[in-house]
Design an enzyme around this catalytic site. Structure first.
Site, short mmCIF file in Angstrom:
data_model
loop_
_atom_site.label_atom_id
_atom_site.label_comp_id
_atom_site.label_asym_id
_atom_site.label_seq_id
_atom_site.Cartn_x
_atom_site.Cartn_y
_atom_site.Cartn_z
N HIS A 130 -6.12 -5.59 -2.51
CA HIS A 130 -6.94 -5.72 -1.30
C HIS A 130 -7.21 -7.18 -0.93
O HIS A 130 -8.00 -7.45 -0.04
CB HIS A 130 -8.25 -4.95 -1.47
CG HIS A 130 -8.05 -3.46 -1.44
ND1 HIS A 130 -9.03 -2.55 -1.70
CD2 HIS A 130 -6.94 -2.71 -1.17
CE1 HIS A 130 -8.56 -1.32 -1.60
NE2 HIS A 130 -7.28 -1.39 -1.29
N ASN A 145 -3.35 8.94 4.75
CA ASN A 145 -2.20 8.12 5.21
C ASN A 145 -2.65 7.14 6.28
O ASN A 145 -1.92 6.25 6.65
CB ASN A 145 -1.12 9.01 5.80
CG ASN A 145 -1.42 9.42 7.23
OD1 ASN A 145 -2.44 9.08 7.78
ND2 ASN A 145 -0.51 10.12 7.83
N ARG A 168 0.83 -1.20 0.00
CA ARG A 168 0.00 0.00 0.00
C ARG A 168 0.87 1.26 0.00
O ARG A 168 0.54 2.26 -0.64
CB ARG A 168 -0.91 -0.02 1.23
CG ARG A 168 -1.81 1.19 1.30
CD ARG A 168 -2.85 1.04 2.41
NE ARG A 168 -3.74 2.19 2.41
CZ ARG A 168 -4.00 2.90 3.49
NH1 ARG A 168 -3.47 2.57 4.66
NH2 ARG A 168 -4.81 3.93 3.42
C1 HEM Z 1 -8.47 1.76 -6.28
C2 HEM Z 1 -8.35 2.65 -5.34
C3 HEM Z 1 -8.01 2.32 -3.92
C4 HEM Z 1 -8.64 2.76 -2.82
C5 HEM Z 1 -9.83 3.70 -2.78
C6 HEM Z 1 -7.99 2.18 -1.67
C7 HEM Z 1 -8.33 2.41 -0.36
C8 HEM Z 1 -7.80 1.77 0.73
C9 HEM Z 1 -8.20 1.99 2.09
C10 HEM Z 1 -9.24 3.01 2.54
C11 HEM Z 1 -7.50 1.13 2.87
C12 HEM Z 1 -7.62 0.90 4.38
C13 HEM Z 1 -7.19 2.07 5.18
C14 HEM Z 1 -7.59 1.86 6.62
O1 HEM Z 1 -8.77 2.01 6.94
O2 HEM Z 1 -6.73 1.53 7.43
C15 HEM Z 1 -6.64 0.38 2.00
C16 HEM Z 1 -5.79 -0.61 2.43
C17 HEM Z 1 -4.93 -1.28 1.59
N1 HEM Z 1 -4.75 -1.02 0.24
FE1 HEM Z 1 -5.89 0.12 -0.93
N2 HEM Z 1 -6.97 1.39 -2.11
C18 HEM Z 1 -6.93 1.45 -3.47
C19 HEM Z 1 -6.02 0.83 -4.29
C20 HEM Z 1 -4.98 0.05 -3.84
C21 HEM Z 1 -3.90 -0.43 -4.66
C22 HEM Z 1 -3.69 -0.06 -6.13
C23 HEM Z 1 -3.13 -1.20 -3.86
C24 HEM Z 1 -1.85 -1.94 -4.21
C25 HEM Z 1 -1.65 -2.52 -5.37
C26 HEM Z 1 -3.73 -1.21 -2.55
C27 HEM Z 1 -3.28 -1.94 -1.48
C28 HEM Z 1 -3.80 -1.89 -0.20
C29 HEM Z 1 -3.37 -2.76 0.87
C30 HEM Z 1 -2.37 -3.90 0.75
C31 HEM Z 1 -4.06 -2.37 2.02
C32 HEM Z 1 -3.93 -2.96 3.43
C33 HEM Z 1 -2.87 -2.19 4.17
C34 HEM Z 1 -2.52 -2.74 5.53
O3 HEM Z 1 -2.82 -3.90 5.84
O4 HEM Z 1 -1.90 -1.98 6.30
N3 HEM Z 1 -4.85 -0.43 -2.56
N4 HEM Z 1 -6.84 0.79 0.71
C1 LIG Z 2 -1.12 10.22 9.60
O1 LIG Z 2 -1.68 11.49 9.77
C2 LIG Z 2 -2.22 11.73 11.05
C3 LIG Z 2 -2.82 13.11 11.05
O2 LIG Z 2 -3.72 13.27 10.02
C4 LIG Z 2 -1.13 11.56 12.11
O3 LIG Z 2 -1.69 11.71 13.40
C5 LIG Z 2 -0.48 10.19 11.99
O4 LIG Z 2 0.60 10.06 12.87
C6 LIG Z 2 0.00 9.96 10.57
N1 LIG Z 2 0.50 8.60 10.43
C7 LIG Z 2 1.73 8.32 10.01
C8 LIG Z 2 2.06 6.88 9.90
O5 LIG Z 2 2.54 9.16 9.71
#
Ligand code: HEM
Ligand SMILES: *[C@@H]1O[C@H](CO)[C@@H](O)[C@H](O)[C@H]1NC(C)=O
Ligand SMILES: *[C@@H]1O[C@H](CO)[C@@H](O)[C@H](O)[C@H]1NC(C)=O
Ligand SMILES: *[C@@H]1O[C@H](CO)[C@@H](O)[C@H](O)[C@H]1NC(C)=O
Ligand SMILES: *[C@@H]1O[C@H](CO)[C@@H](O)[C@H](O)[C@H]1NC(C)=O
Length: 325
Positions: free
Chosen positions: A193, A96, A64
């Site tokens: 995902h 982020n 990500r």
């Molecule tokens: C198409 C548009 C995309 C959107 C809107 C999106 C959005 C998100 C969001 C909202 C999260 C979770 C954040 C959270 O609540 O902690 C997430 C997690 C993740 N995304 Fe996406 N994403 C997109 C595309 C991608 C792409 C292109 C990749 C990589 C090829 C990717 C890989 C991941 C991975 C691996 C996670 C899990 C991260 C973790 O376990 O820490 N995403 N994504």
């Molecule tokens: C992401 O941004 C928030 C504020 O929007 C901050 O509190 C947090 O530490 C940031 N996370 C990282 C991994 O830098």
């Protein structure tokens, strides 16, 4: 068979490299550091392996991280930069949320600097780390052409140019196309995902107040909603949620079955069913058990890794990935 696969992959890569050549006088190259830092790739691989062995869930986070890097100002390591008193960096933009794994990048950089100071960019290190981490959890392996240089700019507000989890298909397609990626790449890379976690807060509106009337997003499988509600209370900001429940730690094609069952966690996942090309791709992978998913993912990652790269003499080789020189 394995050799044929490799040749096919190499051809695909050469094709992609050719296309990107046109826009860039100094294309990225496989083995870019062969003369200047021959052990760089091995050092990165080893450092990554040490972390992923202890904490496999970091592989998703690192994948990500590369997506976030490449979609904001190109793959220039800008996502790695710390905020300063005068500048709020990308890292501190809202999207982020939950970016993790910066310690892996920093450790790889430290190890590489010890071998060859000032040679290998943080942008390249991030690209290698993401690839090696995913491969280590038995995901696909893609070639990583190198030669990216590090940017000197990182601005929090620019992280809002990342696709949002509530984006619709029109917005998603436009965002990918604006980065030189295709609608197919959108369908393929969304497959990222298949691994990793999200926060309840990211889907709270979808579950509890979709149109501001206390309702739920009708595009979500109604039989799945009670399960999600049991895990996520409306104001929950901390609980984590797998995007591909049951197999969120393995890199497989399950994501597409989840989306097809209307259980994709984000609106952006569900949106893939609202376009001819992307929905055909979802169905194909779900029904064929991911017949072409790995091959497609490899090709799309190579493309994503070339977005807006700085090469030649522009940018810099950062000494520390979190700090502009
Ligand atoms: C198409 C548009 C995309 C959107 C809107 C999106 C959005 C998100 C969001 C909202 C999260 C979770 C954040 C959270 O609540 O902690 C997430 C997690 C993740 N995304 Fe996406 N994403 C997109 C595309 C991608 C792409 C292109 C990749 C990589 C090829 C990717 C890989 C991941 C991975 C691996 C996670 C899990 C991260 C973790 O376990 O820490 N995403 N994504
Ligand atoms: C992401 O941004 C928030 C504020 O929007 C901050 O509190 C947090 O530490 C940031 N996370 C990282 C991994 O830098
Ligand atoms: C960057 O910020 C992180 C989190 O605030 C901190 O742990 C790290 O030491 C900083 N890195 C540098 C080189 O200042
Ligand atoms: C997608 O969202 C944009 C911005 O909110 C909106 O203008 C557009 O009508 C939406 N498109 C579809 C197909 O829902
Ligand atoms: C639901 O959304 C509406 C409109 O945005 C808002 O007025 C209301 O306070 C929200 N309800 C809850 C429980 O957050």
């Amino acid at each position: 068979m394995a050799i044929q696969k490799h040749i096919a992959l190499l051809l695909q890569f050469l094709l992609v490299a050719l296309v990107f050549d046109v826009a860039n006088g100094y294309p990225l190259k496989l083995g870019f550091y062969q003369k200047t830092c021959p052990r760089a790739e091995a050092i990165v691989k080893r450092t990554t392996a040490n972390y992923i062995y202890r904490a496999p869930s970091l592989a998703a986070a690192l994948l990500r991280m590369q997506f976030h890097d490449c979609f904001v100002r190109g793959c220039d390591g800008s996502v790695l930069i710390n905020s300063t008193r005068k500048n709020q960096a990308e890292k501190d933009g809202i999207p982020n949320l939950s970016l993790r794994g910066f310690q892996v990048i920093d450790a790889a950089k430290t190890a590489v600097e010890a071998a060859c100071p000032g040679v290998v960019s943080c942008a390249d290190i991030l690209s290698l780390v993401a690839r090696d981490a995913i491969h280590q959890i038995k995901g696909p392996y893609w070639p990583v052409p190198l030669g990216r240089r590090d940017g000197r700019v990182s601005i929090a507000s620019e992280s809002f140019t990342l696709p949002a989890p509530f984006a619709n298909i029109t917005q998603l397609k436009a965002q990918f196309v604006s980065k030189g990626l295709s609608v197919k790449d959108l369908a393929v890379l969304s497959g990222g995902h298949t691994v990793g976690i999200s926060h309840c807060s990211t889907i709270a509106t979808r579950l509890y107040n979709f149109t501001g009337k206390g309702d739920t997003d009708p595009s979500l499988d109604p039989r799945y909603v009670p399960q999600l509600k049991r895990i996520c209370f409306p104001t929950d900001k901390t609980t984590l949620l797998a995007m591909d429940p049951g197999s969120s730690k393995s890199f497989d094609e399950d994501y597409y079955s989840v989306v097809l069952k209307r259980r994709g966690l984000f609106q952006s996942d569900a949106a893939l069913l609202n376009d001819k090309t992307t929905s055909a791709y979802v169905k194909l992978q779900a029904k064929s058990h991911g017949y072409t998913f790995f091959k497609d993912f490899q090709a799309s990652m190579v493309k994503m890794g070339q977005i807006g790269v700085l090469t030649g003499k522009v940018g810099e080789i950062r000494k520390h990935c979190a700090l502009i020189n």
